[in-house]
Write a protein that holds these residues in place. Structure first.
Motif, PDB file in Angstrom:
ATOM      1  N   LEU A 185       1.080  -0.137  -0.565  1.00 39.23           N
ATOM      2  CA  LEU A 185       1.961  -0.795   0.400  1.00 39.23           C
ATOM      3  C   LEU A 185       1.295  -1.196   1.558  1.00 39.23           C
ATOM      4  O   LEU A 185       0.172  -0.634   1.962  1.00 39.23           O
ATOM      5  N   VAL A 186       1.325  -2.198   2.351  1.00 43.82           N
ATOM      6  CA  VAL A 186       0.881  -2.708   3.411  1.00 43.82           C
ATOM      7  C   VAL A 186       1.316  -2.117   4.872  1.00 43.82           C
ATOM      8  O   VAL A 186       2.663  -1.776   4.817  1.00 43.82           O
ATOM      9  N   HIS A 187       0.715  -1.176   5.421  1.00 47.52           N
ATOM     10  CA  HIS A 187       0.964  -0.756   6.732  1.00 47.52           C
ATOM     11  C   HIS A 187       0.256  -1.051   7.623  1.00 47.52           C
ATOM     12  O   HIS A 187      -0.550  -1.803   7.795  1.00 47.52           O
ATOM     13  N   HIS A 188       0.859  -0.821   9.047  1.00 49.60           N
ATOM     14  CA  HIS A 188       0.094  -1.078  10.323  1.00 49.60           C
ATOM     15  C   HIS A 188      -1.038   0.149  10.552  1.00 49.60           C
ATOM     16  O   HIS A 188      -0.916   1.178   9.779  1.00 49.60           O
ATOM     17  N   ARG A 189      -1.896  -0.281  11.250  1.00 51.53           N
ATOM     18  CA  ARG A 189      -3.210   0.640  11.449  1.00 51.53           C
ATOM     19  C   ARG A 189      -2.593   1.912  11.929  1.00 51.53           C
ATOM     20  O   ARG A 189      -3.284   3.131  11.481  1.00 51.53           O
ATOM     21  N   SER A 190      -1.558   2.099  12.891  1.00 53.14           N
ATOM     22  CA  SER A 190      -1.101   3.164  13.172  1.00 53.14           C
ATOM     23  C   SER A 190      -0.862   4.114  12.200  1.00 53.14           C
ATOM     24  O   SER A 190      -0.380   5.394  12.218  1.00 53.14           O
ATOM     25  N   GLN A 191      -0.477   3.809  10.832  1.00 53.95           N
ATOM     26  CA  GLN A 191      -0.022   4.586   9.829  1.00 53.95           C
ATOM     27  C   GLN A 191      -1.225   5.205   9.153  1.00 53.95           C
ATOM     28  O   GLN A 191      -1.112   5.835   8.203  1.00 53.95           O
ATOM     29  N   LEU A 192      -2.292   4.883   9.336  1.00 50.70           N
ATOM     30  CA  LEU A 192      -3.527   5.278   8.722  1.00 50.70           C
ATOM     31  C   LEU A 192      -3.752   6.732   9.080  1.00 50.70           C
ATOM     32  O   LEU A 192      -4.104   7.147   9.981  1.00 50.70           O
ATOM     33  N   ALA A 193      -3.910   7.636   7.652  1.00 48.68           N
ATOM     34  CA  ALA A 193      -4.206   8.848   7.838  1.00 48.68           C
ATOM     35  C   ALA A 193      -5.431   9.156   7.749  1.00 48.68           C
ATOM     36  O   ALA A 193      -6.350  10.368   8.628  1.00 48.68           O
ATOM     37  N   GLU A 194      -6.278   8.740   6.582  1.00 46.77           N
ATOM     38  CA  GLU A 194      -7.551   9.067   6.476  1.00 46.77           C
ATOM     39  C   GLU A 194      -8.441   7.844   5.496  1.00 46.77           C
ATOM     40  O   GLU A 194      -7.530   7.105   5.030  1.00 46.77           O
ATOM     41  N   GLU A 195      -9.579   8.084   5.622  1.00 47.07           N
ATOM     42  CA  GLU A 195     -10.360   7.058   4.633  1.00 47.07           C
ATOM     43  C   GLU A 195     -11.282   7.957   4.008  1.00 47.07           C
ATOM     44  O   GLU A 195     -12.125   8.619   4.527  1.00 47.07           O
TER      45      GLU A 195
ATOM     46  N   ASP B 242      -4.538  -6.313  11.751  1.00 45.67           N
ATOM     47  CA  ASP B 242      -4.181  -4.893  12.205  1.00 45.67           C
ATOM     48  C   ASP B 242      -3.291  -3.944  11.116  1.00 45.67           C
ATOM     49  O   ASP B 242      -2.864  -2.989  11.332  1.00 45.67           O
ATOM     50  N   GLU B 243      -3.435  -4.417   9.925  1.00 44.24           N
ATOM     51  CA  GLU B 243      -2.745  -3.938   8.782  1.00 44.24           C
ATOM     52  C   GLU B 243      -3.748  -3.467   7.715  1.00 44.24           C
ATOM     53  O   GLU B 243      -4.985  -4.119   7.565  1.00 44.24           O
ATOM     54  N   PHE B 244      -3.153  -2.661   6.922  1.00 48.17           N
ATOM     55  CA  PHE B 244      -4.126  -2.035   5.646  1.00 48.17           C
ATOM     56  C   PHE B 244      -3.020  -1.858   4.441  1.00 48.17           C
ATOM     57  O   PHE B 244      -2.247  -1.601   4.577  1.00 48.17           O
ATOM     58  N   THR B 245      -3.862  -1.791   3.162  1.00 49.97           N
ATOM     59  CA  THR B 245      -3.154  -1.825   2.256  1.00 49.97           C
ATOM     60  C   THR B 245      -3.692  -0.422   1.479  1.00 49.97           C
ATOM     61  O   THR B 245      -4.672   0.268   1.550  1.00 49.97           O
ATOM     62  N   CYS B 246      -2.618   0.734   1.475  1.00 47.09           N
ATOM     63  CA  CYS B 246      -2.795   1.992   1.119  1.00 47.09           C
ATOM     64  C   CYS B 246      -3.528   1.975  -0.537  1.00 47.09           C
ATOM     65  O   CYS B 246      -3.041   1.253  -1.218  1.00 47.09           O
ATOM     66  N   SER B 247      -4.450   3.118  -0.640  1.00 51.71           N
ATOM     67  CA  SER B 247      -4.999   2.937  -1.959  1.00 51.71           C
ATOM     68  C   SER B 247      -4.227   3.905  -3.021  1.00 51.71           C
ATOM     69  O   SER B 247      -4.459   3.642  -4.115  1.00 51.71           O
ATOM     70  N   ARG B 248      -3.279   4.228  -2.458  1.00 49.55           N
ATOM     71  CA  ARG B 248      -2.523   5.256  -3.515  1.00 49.55           C
ATOM     72  C   ARG B 248      -0.995   4.474  -3.746  1.00 49.55           C
ATOM     73  O   ARG B 248      -0.646   4.368  -4.694  1.00 49.55           O
TER      74      ARG B 248
ATOM     75  N   SER C 264     -14.124   7.703   1.169  1.00 48.97           N
ATOM     76  CA  SER C 264     -15.074   6.837   0.423  1.00 48.97           C
ATOM     77  C   SER C 264     -14.624   5.517   0.351  1.00 48.97           C
ATOM     78  O   SER C 264     -14.780   4.907  -0.568  1.00 48.97           O
ATOM     79  N   GLY C 265     -14.172   4.835   1.420  1.00 52.10           N
ATOM     80  CA  GLY C 265     -13.798   3.526   1.452  1.00 52.10           C
ATOM     81  C   GLY C 265     -12.467   3.387   0.917  1.00 52.10           C
ATOM     82  O   GLY C 265     -12.019   2.263   1.445  1.00 52.10           O
ATOM     83  N   GLN C 266     -11.633   4.304   0.700  1.00 49.44           N
ATOM     84  CA  GLN C 266     -10.393   4.108   0.222  1.00 49.44           C
ATOM     85  C   GLN C 266      -9.385   4.412   1.419  1.00 49.44           C
ATOM     86  O   GLN C 266      -9.315   5.670   1.836  1.00 49.44           O
ATOM     87  N   LEU C 267      -8.417   3.573   1.790  1.00 50.00           N
ATOM     88  CA  LEU C 267      -7.663   3.849   3.021  1.00 50.00           C
ATOM     89  C   LEU C 267      -6.199   4.395   2.544  1.00 50.00           C
ATOM     90  O   LEU C 267      -5.864   4.013   1.469  1.00 50.00           O
ATOM     91  N   VAL C 268      -5.827   5.588   3.008  1.00 49.65           N
ATOM     92  CA  VAL C 268      -4.546   6.229   2.778  1.00 49.65           C
ATOM     93  C   VAL C 268      -3.757   6.198   3.877  1.00 49.65           C
ATOM     94  O   VAL C 268      -4.101   6.648   5.004  1.00 49.65           O
ATOM     95  N   CYS C 269      -2.476   6.034   3.508  1.00 47.20           N
ATOM     96  CA  CYS C 269      -1.434   5.978   4.551  1.00 47.20           C
ATOM     97  C   CYS C 269      -0.956   7.525   4.779  1.00 47.20           C
ATOM     98  O   CYS C 269      -1.342   8.438   4.015  1.00 47.20           O
ATOM     99  N   ARG C 270      -0.168   7.709   6.160  1.00 46.56           N
ATOM    100  CA  ARG C 270       0.307   8.817   6.378  1.00 46.56           C
ATOM    101  C   ARG C 270       1.284   9.473   5.358  1.00 46.56           C
ATOM    102  O   ARG C 270       1.288  10.634   4.738  1.00 46.56           O
ATOM    103  N   GLU C 271       2.284   8.710   4.579  1.00 47.84           N
ATOM    104  CA  GLU C 271       2.973   9.171   3.734  1.00 47.84           C
ATOM    105  C   GLU C 271       2.352   9.942   2.362  1.00 47.84           C
ATOM    106  O   GLU C 271       2.763  10.774   1.912  1.00 47.84           O
ATOM    107  N   CYS C 272       1.603   8.901   2.039  1.00 51.89           N
ATOM    108  CA  CYS C 272       0.637   9.676   0.946  1.00 51.89           C
ATOM    109  C   CYS C 272      -0.208  10.765   0.979  1.00 51.89           C
ATOM    110  O   CYS C 272      -0.451  11.545   0.261  1.00 51.89           O
ATOM    111  N   ALA C 273      -0.645  10.844   2.348  1.00 50.03           N
ATOM    112  CA  ALA C 273      -1.514  12.013   2.714  1.00 50.03           C
ATOM    113  C   ALA C 273      -0.946  13.412   2.838  1.00 50.03           C
ATOM    114  O   ALA C 273      -1.224  14.265   2.769  1.00 50.03           O
ATOM    115  N   ALA C 274       0.423  13.175   2.997  1.00 49.04           N
ATOM    116  CA  ALA C 274       1.347  14.323   3.160  1.00 49.04           C
ATOM    117  C   ALA C 274       1.731  15.168   2.033  1.00 49.04           C
ATOM    118  O   ALA C 274       1.444  14.727   1.056  1.00 49.04           O
TER     119      ALA C 274
END
Length: 99
Positions: free
Chosen positions: A77-87, A68-74, A89-99
């Motif tokens: 850092l490893v975050h919980h899935r609830s912190q996923l902001a967007e994807e 239930d975790e992912f690694t932000c592409s920016r 082209s296959g790159q996962l971005v956390c809420r902090e980096c998307a802001a």
């Protein structure tokens, strides 16, 4: 400034009764408190830059990334899935980096 949420609150009428002198006296009373710190106690836990740490061993348990975790592409850092902001082209971005 710390707030004591357990203390009784004043009504609007009581707040308007506080005089300017009382408020200024409270401010100066809070500012005069000092903390007594022993410099030797503080220095014991500090390591100087460039200190020889070759004999030190780390005792940290490293866990692999969970399902239930992912690694932000920016930020990488490893975050919980609830912190996923967007994807993108296959790159996962956390809420902090998307802001």
């Amino acid at each position: 400034m710390a707030t004591d949420y357990d203390s009784p609150r004043k009504a609007d009428e009581e707040m308007s009764e506080d005089s300017l002198q009382e408020l200024q006296a409270r401010r100066t009373d809070k500012g005069t408190s000092t903390i007594d710190v022993d410099p030797e106690e503080v220095a014991e836990g500090m390591e100087l830059p460039g200190a020889d740490l070759s004999n030190e061993e780390l005792s940290v348990r490293v866990l692999p990334r969970q399902a239930d975790e992912f690694t932000c592409s920016r930020c990488f850092l490893v975050h919980h899935r609830s912190q996923l902001a967007e994807e993108r082209s296959g790159q996962l971005v956390c809420r902090e980096c998307a802001a």
